[in-house]
Design a protein around this motif. Sequence first.
Motif, short mmCIF file in Angstrom:
data_model
loop_
_atom_site.label_atom_id
_atom_site.label_comp_id
_atom_site.label_asym_id
_atom_site.label_seq_id
_atom_site.Cartn_x
_atom_site.Cartn_y
_atom_site.Cartn_z
N ILE A 1 0.96 4.14 -2.87
CA ILE A 1 0.69 5.56 -2.57
C ILE A 1 1.86 6.43 -3.02
O ILE A 1 1.66 7.49 -3.61
CB ILE A 1 0.39 5.75 -1.07
CG1 ILE A 1 -0.99 5.17 -0.74
CG2 ILE A 1 0.46 7.22 -0.68
CD1 ILE A 1 -1.34 5.15 0.73
N ILE A 2 3.08 5.99 -2.77
CA ILE A 2 4.25 6.76 -3.16
C ILE A 2 4.38 6.84 -4.68
O ILE A 2 4.62 7.91 -5.24
CB ILE A 2 5.53 6.17 -2.53
CG1 ILE A 2 5.49 6.39 -1.01
CG2 ILE A 2 6.79 6.80 -3.13
CD1 ILE A 2 6.53 5.59 -0.24
N ASP A 3 4.19 5.73 -5.36
CA ASP A 3 4.36 5.68 -6.82
C ASP A 3 3.29 6.49 -7.55
O ASP A 3 3.57 7.15 -8.54
CB ASP A 3 4.34 4.24 -7.33
CG ASP A 3 5.58 3.46 -6.91
OD1 ASP A 3 6.54 4.09 -6.45
OD2 ASP A 3 5.56 2.22 -7.03
N PRO B 1 10.78 3.17 8.61
CA PRO B 1 10.58 4.61 8.86
C PRO B 1 10.81 5.50 7.64
O PRO B 1 10.14 6.52 7.49
CB PRO B 1 11.59 4.93 9.96
CG PRO B 1 11.92 3.63 10.58
CD PRO B 1 11.75 2.59 9.53
N GLN B 2 11.75 5.14 6.77
CA GLN B 2 12.03 5.96 5.59
C GLN B 2 10.83 5.98 4.64
O GLN B 2 10.40 7.05 4.20
CB GLN B 2 13.27 5.42 4.85
CG GLN B 2 13.61 6.15 3.58
CD GLN B 2 13.92 7.62 3.79
OE1 GLN B 2 14.48 8.00 4.81
NE2 GLN B 2 13.56 8.46 2.84
N ILE B 3 10.28 4.82 4.34
CA ILE B 3 9.11 4.75 3.46
C ILE B 3 7.92 5.43 4.14
O ILE B 3 7.12 6.09 3.49
CB ILE B 3 8.79 3.28 3.10
CG1 ILE B 3 9.90 2.72 2.21
CG2 ILE B 3 7.45 3.18 2.39
CD1 ILE B 3 9.73 1.25 1.88
N ALA B 4 7.83 5.28 5.45
CA ALA B 4 6.73 5.91 6.20
C ALA B 4 6.75 7.41 6.03
O ALA B 4 5.70 8.04 5.85
CB ALA B 4 6.83 5.54 7.68
N LYS B 5 7.93 8.01 6.06
CA LYS B 5 8.02 9.47 5.90
C LYS B 5 7.58 9.89 4.51
O LYS B 5 6.83 10.86 4.35
CB LYS B 5 9.44 9.94 6.17
CG LYS B 5 9.57 11.45 5.99
CD LYS B 5 10.83 12.02 6.50
CE LYS B 5 10.98 13.51 6.30
NZ LYS B 5 9.91 14.26 5.72
N GLU B 6 8.00 9.15 3.50
CA GLU B 6 7.61 9.47 2.12
C GLU B 6 6.10 9.38 1.95
O GLU B 6 5.47 10.28 1.37
CB GLU B 6 8.29 8.53 1.13
CG GLU B 6 9.78 8.73 1.00
CD GLU B 6 10.40 7.73 0.04
OE1 GLU B 6 9.80 7.49 -1.02
OE2 GLU B 6 11.47 7.18 0.37
N ALA B 7 5.50 8.31 2.45
CA ALA B 7 4.06 8.11 2.32
C ALA B 7 3.31 9.18 3.11
O ALA B 7 2.30 9.73 2.64
CB ALA B 7 3.67 6.72 2.81
N VAL C 1 0.84 -1.20 0.00
CA VAL C 1 0.00 0.00 0.00
C VAL C 1 0.88 1.25 0.00
O VAL C 1 0.63 2.20 -0.75
CB VAL C 1 -0.97 0.00 1.20
CG1 VAL C 1 -1.66 1.34 1.34
CG2 VAL C 1 -2.01 -1.11 1.06
N ALA C 2 1.91 1.25 0.82
CA ALA C 2 2.81 2.41 0.89
C ALA C 2 3.49 2.64 -0.46
O ALA C 2 3.57 3.78 -0.93
CB ALA C 2 3.84 2.20 1.98
#
Length: 84
Positions: free
Chosen positions: A16-18, A50-56, A12-13
């Motif tokens: 959302i990012i892509d 945490p890195q992907i979490a910040k981007e999302a 899902v992350a």
Amino acid sequence: MKDYIEERVLEVAKYIIDTKSTIRKAAKIFGVSKSTVHKDITERLPKINPQIAKEAKDILELNKAERHIRGGKATKMKYSAQEA
């Protein structure tokens, strides 16, 4: 946390990012509720990555900031279609 939940959270992350998608659209694509997607991104994802979490989270904040603009456009289209 169960493996399938972690996989879903990361998928899902990434989606959302892509696509810079909204929570509502991501929920529809993955067949889960908006609440589930929101919990996945805000609570579960920071524990996993945490890195992907910040981007999302940045994308979701942008979507939230633009929400009133999209709503206004939808209303304008609705009433423009009724007049025609």
